[in-house]
Design an enzyme around this catalytic site. Structure first.
Site, PDB file in Angstrom:
ATOM      1  N   LYS A  13       0.866  -1.199   0.181  1.00 59.20           N
ATOM      2  CA  LYS A  13       0.033   0.371  -0.428  1.00 59.20           C
ATOM      3  C   LYS A  13       0.811   1.582  -0.185  1.00 59.20           C
ATOM      4  O   LYS A  13       0.779   2.778  -0.759  1.00 59.20           O
ATOM      5  CB  LYS A  13      -1.172   0.160   1.353  1.00 59.20           C
ATOM      6  N   ARG A  88      -8.876   0.685   9.750  1.00 59.69           N
ATOM      7  CA  ARG A  88      -9.068  -0.690   9.327  1.00 59.69           C
ATOM      8  C   ARG A  88      -9.592  -1.173  10.827  1.00 59.69           C
ATOM      9  O   ARG A  88      -9.426  -2.764  10.349  1.00 59.69           O
ATOM     10  CB  ARG A  88      -7.527  -0.473  10.357  1.00 59.69           C
ATOM     11  N   ARG A 122      12.003  -5.656   4.480  1.00 61.58           N
ATOM     12  CA  ARG A 122      11.463  -4.510   5.013  1.00 61.58           C
ATOM     13  C   ARG A 122      12.648  -3.853   5.997  1.00 61.58           C
ATOM     14  O   ARG A 122      12.579  -4.030   6.556  1.00 61.58           O
ATOM     15  CB  ARG A 122       9.652  -4.577   4.775  1.00 61.58           C
ATOM     16  N   ARG A 155      11.367  -1.518  11.214  1.00 62.00           N
ATOM     17  CA  ARG A 155      10.243  -1.379  11.907  1.00 62.00           C
ATOM     18  C   ARG A 155      10.158  -2.832  13.185  1.00 62.00           C
ATOM     19  O   ARG A 155      10.334  -3.821  12.676  1.00 62.00           O
ATOM     20  CB  ARG A 155       9.167  -1.476  11.470  1.00 62.00           C
ATOM     21  N   ARG A 166       0.677  -8.626  13.538  1.00 58.98           N
ATOM     22  CA  ARG A 166      -0.639  -8.299  12.988  1.00 58.98           C
ATOM     23  C   ARG A 166      -0.675  -8.933  11.880  1.00 58.98           C
ATOM     24  O   ARG A 166      -2.600  -8.399  11.805  1.00 58.98           O
ATOM     25  CB  ARG A 166       0.774  -7.542  11.984  1.00 58.98           C
TER      26      ARG A 166
HETATM   27  P1  ADP Z   1       1.403  -1.894   7.431  1.00 56.61           P
HETATM   28  O1  ADP Z   1       1.342  -0.877   5.946  1.00 56.61           O
HETATM   29  O2  ADP Z   1       2.120  -2.614   7.679  1.00 56.61           O
HETATM   30  O3  ADP Z   1       0.007  -2.606   8.333  1.00 56.61           O
HETATM   31  P2  ADP Z   1       1.107   0.959   8.581  1.00 56.61           P
HETATM   32  O4  ADP Z   1       2.177   1.904   8.810  1.00 56.61           O
HETATM   33  O5  ADP Z   1       0.163   0.859   8.004  1.00 56.61           O
HETATM   34  O6  ADP Z   1       1.176  -1.066   8.643  1.00 56.61           O
HETATM   35  O7  ADP Z   1       0.663   0.691   9.955  1.00 56.61           O
HETATM   36  C1  ADP Z   1       1.763   0.301  11.430  1.00 56.61           C
HETATM   37  C2  ADP Z   1       0.946   0.744  13.196  1.00 56.61           C
HETATM   38  O8  ADP Z   1       0.785   2.183  13.399  1.00 56.61           O
HETATM   39  C3  ADP Z   1      -0.726  -0.676  12.708  1.00 56.61           C
HETATM   40  O9  ADP Z   1       0.606  -2.078  13.408  1.00 56.61           O
HETATM   41  C4  ADP Z   1      -1.444  -0.020  14.471  1.00 56.61           C
HETATM   42  O10 ADP Z   1      -0.532  -0.144  15.256  1.00 56.61           O
HETATM   43  C5  ADP Z   1      -1.095   0.996  14.224  1.00 56.61           C
HETATM   44  N1  ADP Z   1      -2.142   1.451  13.226  1.00 56.61           N
HETATM   45  C6  ADP Z   1      -2.400   2.607  11.477  1.00 56.61           C
HETATM   46  N2  ADP Z   1      -3.353   2.804  11.230  1.00 56.61           N
HETATM   47  C7  ADP Z   1      -4.374   2.711  12.069  1.00 56.61           C
HETATM   48  C8  ADP Z   1      -5.684   2.248  12.446  1.00 56.61           C
HETATM   49  N3  ADP Z   1      -6.210   2.616  10.977  1.00 56.61           N
HETATM   50  N4  ADP Z   1      -6.135   2.417  13.117  1.00 56.61           N
HETATM   51  C9  ADP Z   1      -5.466   1.505  14.338  1.00 56.61           C
HETATM   52  N5  ADP Z   1      -3.881   1.411  14.170  1.00 56.61           N
HETATM   53  C10 ADP Z   1      -3.789   1.578  13.496  1.00 56.61           C
HETATM   54  P1  ADP Z   2       2.569  -1.848   2.779  1.00 49.93           P
HETATM   55  O1  ADP Z   2       2.284  -0.725   2.978  1.00 49.93           O
HETATM   56  O2  ADP Z   2       0.765  -2.569   2.703  1.00 49.93           O
HETATM   57  O3  ADP Z   2       2.717  -2.297   4.744  1.00 49.93           O
HETATM   58  P2  ADP Z   2       5.119  -1.691   1.849  1.00 49.93           P
HETATM   59  O4  ADP Z   2       4.678  -0.810   0.719  1.00 49.93           O
HETATM   60  O5  ADP Z   2       5.869  -1.240   3.329  1.00 49.93           O
HETATM   61  O6  ADP Z   2       3.235  -2.693   2.425  1.00 49.93           O
HETATM   62  O7  ADP Z   2       5.991  -2.761   1.560  1.00 49.93           O
HETATM   63  C1  ADP Z   2       6.154  -4.123   1.795  1.00 49.93           C
HETATM   64  C2  ADP Z   2       7.396  -4.681   1.641  1.00 49.93           C
HETATM   65  O8  ADP Z   2       7.199  -4.932   0.532  1.00 49.93           O
HETATM   66  C3  ADP Z   2       8.941  -2.769   1.775  1.00 49.93           C
HETATM   67  O9  ADP Z   2       9.352  -3.910   1.668  1.00 49.93           O
HETATM   68  C4  ADP Z   2       8.745  -2.749  -0.152  1.00 49.93           C
HETATM   69  O10 ADP Z   2       9.880  -2.341  -0.540  1.00 49.93           O
HETATM   70  C5  ADP Z   2       8.483  -4.340  -0.612  1.00 49.93           C
HETATM   71  N1  ADP Z   2       7.487  -4.033  -1.973  1.00 49.93           N
HETATM   72  C6  ADP Z   2       5.797  -3.552  -1.906  1.00 49.93           C
HETATM   73  N2  ADP Z   2       5.883  -3.793  -2.929  1.00 49.93           N
HETATM   74  C7  ADP Z   2       5.983  -4.079  -3.494  1.00 49.93           C
HETATM   75  C8  ADP Z   2       6.029  -5.011  -5.306  1.00 49.93           C
HETATM   76  N3  ADP Z   2       5.019  -4.771  -6.100  1.00 49.93           N
HETATM   77  N4  ADP Z   2       7.154  -6.133  -5.473  1.00 49.93           N
HETATM   78  C9  ADP Z   2       7.811  -6.096  -4.793  1.00 49.93           C
HETATM   79  N5  ADP Z   2       7.896  -6.113  -2.763  1.00 49.93           N
HETATM   80  C10 ADP Z   2       7.316  -4.673  -2.945  1.00 49.93           C
END
Ligand code: ADP
Ligand code: ADP
Length: 212
Positions: A13, A88, A122, A155, A166
């Site tokens: 995302k 979420r 990541r 992270r 998660r």
């Molecule tokens: P990822 O894309 O890897 O799931 P995010 O960066 O979106 O992680 O979110 C990291 C953390 O921030 C989540 O695991 C949660 O603890 C918190 N968080 C993010 N967005 C929300 C939300 N909409 N509601 C509650 N907690 C959130």
């Molecule tokens: P999210 O925001 O959904 O948690 P991220 O955008 O942070 O996901 O992506 C998670 C990991 O996967 C990062 O290390 C990123 O560089 C890698 N990644 C994201 N999109 C792709 C893709 N299309 N192909 C391969 N690796 C990807």
């Protein structure tokens, strides 16, 4: 165009939002980034949410909703925005309807094995906010951000124990949003397993068709 990016952690995302915001000239609003920046700056919000983020649990709805409501009042959102990681939970989605008009909800689909490979590799740069992957999107010099030269870090919530939690939190609390947004006709599935460029292209096609 007001768009929500939905999908499990690691679906890509943030990566696709960073590419799409340039194409569409809209802000990328990531609640996760807002929380991580508050933690880095040791603000009151940061102190409140630090241990929650490390564990992989969700920040309470009320706090998160208020934060997004305020963020969407800023002037840069008038031409549209990408909401990444919000809502979420069902209560967050219900609250959002009272203060935002969403055009599409993009559901990025990726198999579980790939999610785990993506999350375990990541690495992030705290200052620049750039996201890398040790294999799929490596920096020019291993372990160093291309933009700032700072060391890349993993992270806390990308460490194995938090990742499993998660994914459970996602299944229990966030996946029900797929049905919620299917019922009101906003959902669009995008296969997130391809290269970032191809995933971006699929997303742009989907929103173009939706507007046509
Ligand atoms: P990822 O894309 O890897 O799931 P995010 O960066 O979106 O992680 O979110 C990291 C953390 O921030 C989540 O695991 C949660 O603890 C918190 N968080 C993010 N967005 C929300 C939300 N909409 N509601 C509650 N907690 C959130
Ligand atoms: P999210 O925001 O959904 O948690 P991220 O955008 O942070 O996901 O992506 C998670 C990991 O996967 C990062 O290390 C990123 O560089 C890698 N990644 C994201 N999109 C792709 C893709 N299309 N192909 C391969 N690796 C990807």
């Amino acid at each position: 165009m007001n768009v929500i990016f939905l999908g499990p952690p690691g679906a890509g995302k943030g990566t696709i939002a960073a590419l799409a915001k340039e194409k569409l000239s809209v802000p990328h609003i990531s609640t996760g980034d807002i929380f991580r920046s508050a933690i880095k700056n040791e603000t009151a919000l940061g102190k409140q949410v630090k241990s929650i983020l490390s564990s992989g649990e969700l920040v309470p709805d009320e706090l998160t909703i208020d934060l997004v409501k305020e963020r969407l009042k800023e002037g840069d959102t008038s031409g549209g925005y990408i909401l990444d990681g919000f809502p979420r939970t069902i209560p967050q989605a219900e609250a959002l309807e009272t203060f935002a008009d969403i055009d599409f909800v993009i559901n990025f689909t990726v198999e579980r094995d790939m999610i785990i490979r993506r999350l375990s590799g990541r690495r992030i740069a705290k200052e620049s906010g750039k996201v890398y992957h040790i294999l799929y999107n490596p920096p020019k010099t291993a372990g160093i951000c291309d933009i700032t030269g700072e060391p890349l870090i993993q992270r806390d919530d990308d460490k194995e124990e938090a990742v499993i939690n998660r994914l459970e939190v996602y299944e229990r609390q966030t996946a029900p949003l797929i049905e919620y947004y299917t019922e009101n006709g906003l959902i669009r599935d995008v296969d997130g397993s391809d290269t970032p460029e191809k995933v971006l292209a699929s997303f742009l096609t989907v929103i173009d068709e939706g507007n046509g």
